[in-house]
Motif scaffolding. Structure first.
Motif, PDB file in Angstrom:
ATOM      1  N   GLY A 120       0.812  -1.211   0.000  1.00 19.61           N
ATOM      2  CA  GLY A 120       0.000   0.000   0.000  1.00 19.61           C
ATOM      3  C   GLY A 120       0.843   1.257   0.000  1.00 19.61           C
ATOM      4  N   LEU A 121       1.890   1.256   0.805  1.00 17.59           N
ATOM      5  CA  LEU A 121       2.775   2.420   0.867  1.00 17.59           C
ATOM      6  C   LEU A 121       3.406   2.708  -0.487  1.00 17.59           C
ATOM      7  CD1 LEU A 121       4.529   1.729   4.286  1.00 17.59           C
ATOM      8  CD2 LEU A 121       3.273   3.819   3.724  1.00 17.59           C
ATOM      9  N   ILE A 122       3.920   1.671  -1.133  1.00 14.78           N
ATOM     10  CA  ILE A 122       4.640   1.866  -2.393  1.00 14.78           C
ATOM     11  C   ILE A 122       3.667   2.161  -3.538  1.00 14.78           C
ATOM     12  CG2 ILE A 122       6.083   0.716  -4.111  1.00 14.78           C
ATOM     13  CD1 ILE A 122       7.394  -0.806  -1.744  1.00 14.78           C
ATOM     14  N   GLY A 123       2.639   1.321  -3.685  1.00 16.98           N
ATOM     15  CA  GLY A 123       1.724   1.476  -4.816  1.00 16.98           C
ATOM     16  C   GLY A 123       0.981   2.795  -4.797  1.00 16.98           C
ATOM     17  N   PHE A 124       0.342   3.100  -3.675  1.00 17.01           N
ATOM     18  CA  PHE A 124      -0.416   4.347  -3.598  1.00 17.01           C
ATOM     19  C   PHE A 124       0.502   5.561  -3.441  1.00 17.01           C
ATOM     20  CE2 PHE A 124      -3.692   1.228  -2.385  1.00 17.01           C
ATOM     21  CZ  PHE A 124      -4.676   1.593  -3.311  1.00 17.01           C
ATOM     22  N   GLY A 125       1.724   5.326  -2.978  1.00  7.76           N
ATOM     23  CA  GLY A 125       2.697   6.409  -2.959  1.00  7.76           C
ATOM     24  C   GLY A 125       3.088   6.829  -4.361  1.00  7.76           C
ATOM     25  N   LEU A 126       3.296   5.855  -5.248  1.00  3.88           N
ATOM     26  CA  LEU A 126       3.609   6.179  -6.645  1.00  3.88           C
ATOM     27  C   LEU A 126       2.447   6.901  -7.319  1.00  3.88           C
ATOM     28  CD1 LEU A 126       5.425   2.873  -7.690  1.00  3.88           C
ATOM     29  CD2 LEU A 126       6.474   5.133  -7.356  1.00  3.88           C
ATOM     30  N   LEU A 127       1.218   6.493  -6.985  1.00  5.57           N
ATOM     31  CA  LEU A 127       0.048   7.164  -7.555  1.00  5.57           C
ATOM     32  C   LEU A 127      -0.025   8.614  -7.066  1.00  5.57           C
ATOM     33  CD1 LEU A 127      -2.504   6.906  -9.279  1.00  5.57           C
ATOM     34  CD2 LEU A 127      -3.724   6.132  -7.230  1.00  5.57           C
ATOM     35  N   LEU A 128       0.273   8.845  -5.793  1.00  6.01           N
ATOM     36  CA  LEU A 128       0.315  10.211  -5.266  1.00  6.01           C
ATOM     37  C   LEU A 128       1.387  11.027  -5.980  1.00  6.01           C
ATOM     38  CD1 LEU A 128      -0.413  12.417  -3.185  1.00  6.01           C
ATOM     39  CD2 LEU A 128       1.211  11.333  -1.607  1.00  6.01           C
ATOM     40  N   GLY A 129       2.542  10.404  -6.206  1.00  6.44           N
ATOM     41  CA  GLY A 129       3.609  11.105  -6.915  1.00  6.44           C
ATOM     42  C   GLY A 129       3.206  11.485  -8.323  1.00  6.44           C
ATOM     43  N   TYR A 130       2.509  10.584  -9.003  1.00 12.54           N
ATOM     44  CA  TYR A 130       2.042  10.895 -10.362  1.00 12.54           C
ATOM     45  C   TYR A 130       1.035  12.036 -10.351  1.00 12.54           C
ATOM     46  CZ  TYR A 130      -0.659  10.548 -14.655  1.00 12.54           C
ATOM     47  OH  TYR A 130      -1.307  10.858 -15.819  1.00 12.54           O
ATOM     48  N   ALA A 131       0.085  11.981  -9.411  1.00  5.57           N
ATOM     49  CA  ALA A 131      -0.938  13.028  -9.340  1.00  5.57           C
ATOM     50  C   ALA A 131      -0.306  14.387  -9.071  1.00  5.57           C
ATOM     51  CB  ALA A 131      -1.953  12.686  -8.254  1.00  5.57           C
ATOM     52  N   VAL A 250       6.222  11.156  -0.994  1.00  9.28           N
ATOM     53  CA  VAL A 250       6.305   9.983  -1.866  1.00  9.28           C
ATOM     54  C   VAL A 250       7.615   9.243  -1.627  1.00  9.28           C
ATOM     55  CG1 VAL A 250       6.419   9.214  -4.266  1.00  9.28           C
ATOM     56  CG2 VAL A 250       4.812  11.021  -3.619  1.00  9.28           C
ATOM     57  N   VAL A 251       8.716   9.973  -1.584  1.00 10.89           N
ATOM     58  CA  VAL A 251      10.028   9.354  -1.336  1.00 10.89           C
ATOM     59  C   VAL A 251      10.031   8.650   0.016  1.00 10.89           C
ATOM     60  CG1 VAL A 251      12.485   9.830  -0.957  1.00 10.89           C
ATOM     61  CG2 VAL A 251      11.253  10.989  -2.813  1.00 10.89           C
ATOM     62  N   TYR A 252       9.471   9.306   1.022  1.00 11.42           N
ATOM     63  CA  TYR A 252       9.411   8.704   2.357  1.00 11.42           C
ATOM     64  C   TYR A 252       8.603   7.416   2.341  1.00 11.42           C
ATOM     65  CZ  TYR A 252       8.430   8.149   7.330  1.00 11.42           C
ATOM     66  OH  TYR A 252       8.317   7.634   8.595  1.00 11.42           O
ATOM     67  N   ARG A 253       7.475   7.406   1.644  1.00  8.96           N
ATOM     68  CA  ARG A 253       6.639   6.210   1.560  1.00  8.96           C
ATOM     69  C   ARG A 253       7.397   5.062   0.898  1.00  8.96           C
ATOM     70  NH1 ARG A 253       0.518   7.049   1.398  1.00  8.96           N
ATOM     71  NH2 ARG A 253       0.611   5.024   0.402  1.00  8.96           N
ATOM     72  N   LEU A 254       8.120   5.366  -0.165  1.00  8.23           N
ATOM     73  CA  LEU A 254       8.874   4.327  -0.856  1.00  8.23           C
ATOM     74  C   LEU A 254       9.954   3.737   0.051  1.00  8.23           C
ATOM     75  CD1 LEU A 254       9.274   5.935  -4.410  1.00  8.23           C
ATOM     76  CD2 LEU A 254       7.567   4.272  -3.642  1.00  8.23           C
ATOM     77  N   ILE A 255      10.655   4.593   0.766  1.00  6.51           N
ATOM     78  CA  ILE A 255      11.700   4.116   1.676  1.00  6.51           C
ATOM     79  C   ILE A 255      11.096   3.254   2.776  1.00  6.51           C
ATOM     80  CG2 ILE A 255      13.399   4.835   3.404  1.00  6.51           C
ATOM     81  CD1 ILE A 255      13.927   7.308   1.642  1.00  6.51           C
ATOM     82  N   LEU A 256       9.984   3.701   3.349  1.00  7.80           N
ATOM     83  CA  LEU A 256       9.338   2.937   4.417  1.00  7.80           C
ATOM     84  C   LEU A 256       8.806   1.609   3.899  1.00  7.80           C
ATOM     85  CD1 LEU A 256       8.408   2.809   7.338  1.00  7.80           C
ATOM     86  CD2 LEU A 256       6.353   4.091   6.692  1.00  7.80           C
ATOM     87  N   GLY A 257       8.236   1.610   2.691  1.00  4.29           N
ATOM     88  CA  GLY A 257       7.742   0.365   2.108  1.00  4.29           C
ATOM     89  C   GLY A 257       8.848  -0.642   1.882  1.00  4.29           C
TER      90      GLY A 257
END
Length: 265
Positions: A120-131, A250-257
């Motif tokens: 969830g962190l990675i997938g929806f984080g990437l979507l947030l980054g795109y938006a 977004v970067v933080y979410r990816l690192i945490l994921g």
């Protein structure tokens, strides 16, 4: 609970409830990394109460205007932008309420693993980054239409998937629908009020049925610290969001994921 556990959990809840980084991921990580015992349902209720008090206090003027205008619209005395915003908050809350009641047990039992959180962190984080990257919107929350509110509400229902982040997915949907960054954040924060009330109400009912001893001093401290950290989080997020955008989160979410996958994979 010792004082360090109370302070850390309260601050984590207050900050992560409104930042687009997933409060569930952090509240699961803290006891894992610290080897603390579970804080218990009563303390969770207290933390949510602190967050609720913070957002109500911060938006007290807007809420007063929305409530008064909504009452006039119900009485058939016309609808202005404050009344419409109140209706949009109500409309956007319906999907998450229905989905939460229907699938609450399944979500709590089946989907709370660290790897689901990481996804969830990675997938929806990437979507947030795109938006945020494609962001072109300039509309305020007062210029929304009912379709916008429904779309954001349907997106909010996805926040029941651990790791998604309620604030993150609602801001993502609002950005994709053409709202400005500030408007996306403000509407997300307004939406948190009925959601916290609903979730806290369910937790309170479970707590009353359990009839467990209550450490009132711990709860009072947790409510206070959660409320203070949540209020400061809302204030500074709205101050800086125009300049910093969503990419740091977004970067933080990816690192945490990735960290969750490394720890539990």
């Amino acid at each position: 609970m010792d004082w360090l556990q109370i302070v850390l959990l309260s601050i984590v809840q207050g900050l992560t409830e409104f930042l687009p980084i997933s409060s569930s991921a952090h509240l699961i990580l803290v006891p894992v990394l610290t080897d603390w015992p579970d804080q218990g349902l009563a303390f969770d209720v207290a933390l949510h109460l602190g967050s609720l008090i913070a957002v109500v206090l911060y938006f007290r003027r807007e809420l007063a205007a929305m409530t008064a205008s909504w009452g006039r619209s119900v009485a058939g005395r016309g609808t202005d932008e404050d009344a419409r915003l109140a209706w949009w908050v109500i409309l956007a809350t319906i999907p998450v309420g229905l989905v939460g009641l229907a699938f609450k047990d399944a979500i709590e039992v089946v989907m709370r693993s660290p790897l689901v959180l990481a996804g969830g962190l990675i997938g929806f984080g990437l979507l947030l980054g795109y938006a945020d990257w494609r962001h072109r919107g300039t509309r305020s929350e007062y210029r929304m239409h009912w379709r916008d509110a429904l779309g954001i509400g349907l997106a909010q229902a996805l926040a029941l998937i651990p790791g998604t982040s309620r604030s993150g997915i609602t801001m993502t949907a609002a950005l994709l629908l053409g709202l400005s960054r500030e408007a996306s954040a403000r509407f997300s924060f307004l939406l948190s009020i009925p959601v916290i009330v609903l979730a806290g109400g369910l937790e309170t009912l479970e707590l009353l049925e359990a009839s467990t001893p209550v450490a009132w001093a711990d709860l009072a401290m947790g409510t206070l610290l959660s409320g203070i950290s949540a209020y400061l989080c809302i204030h500074f997020f709205l101050v800086f969001i125009r300049r910093i955008g969503m990419q740091p989160f977004v970067v933080y979410r990816l690192i945490l994921g990735v960290a969750l996958i490394w720890l539990f994979g």
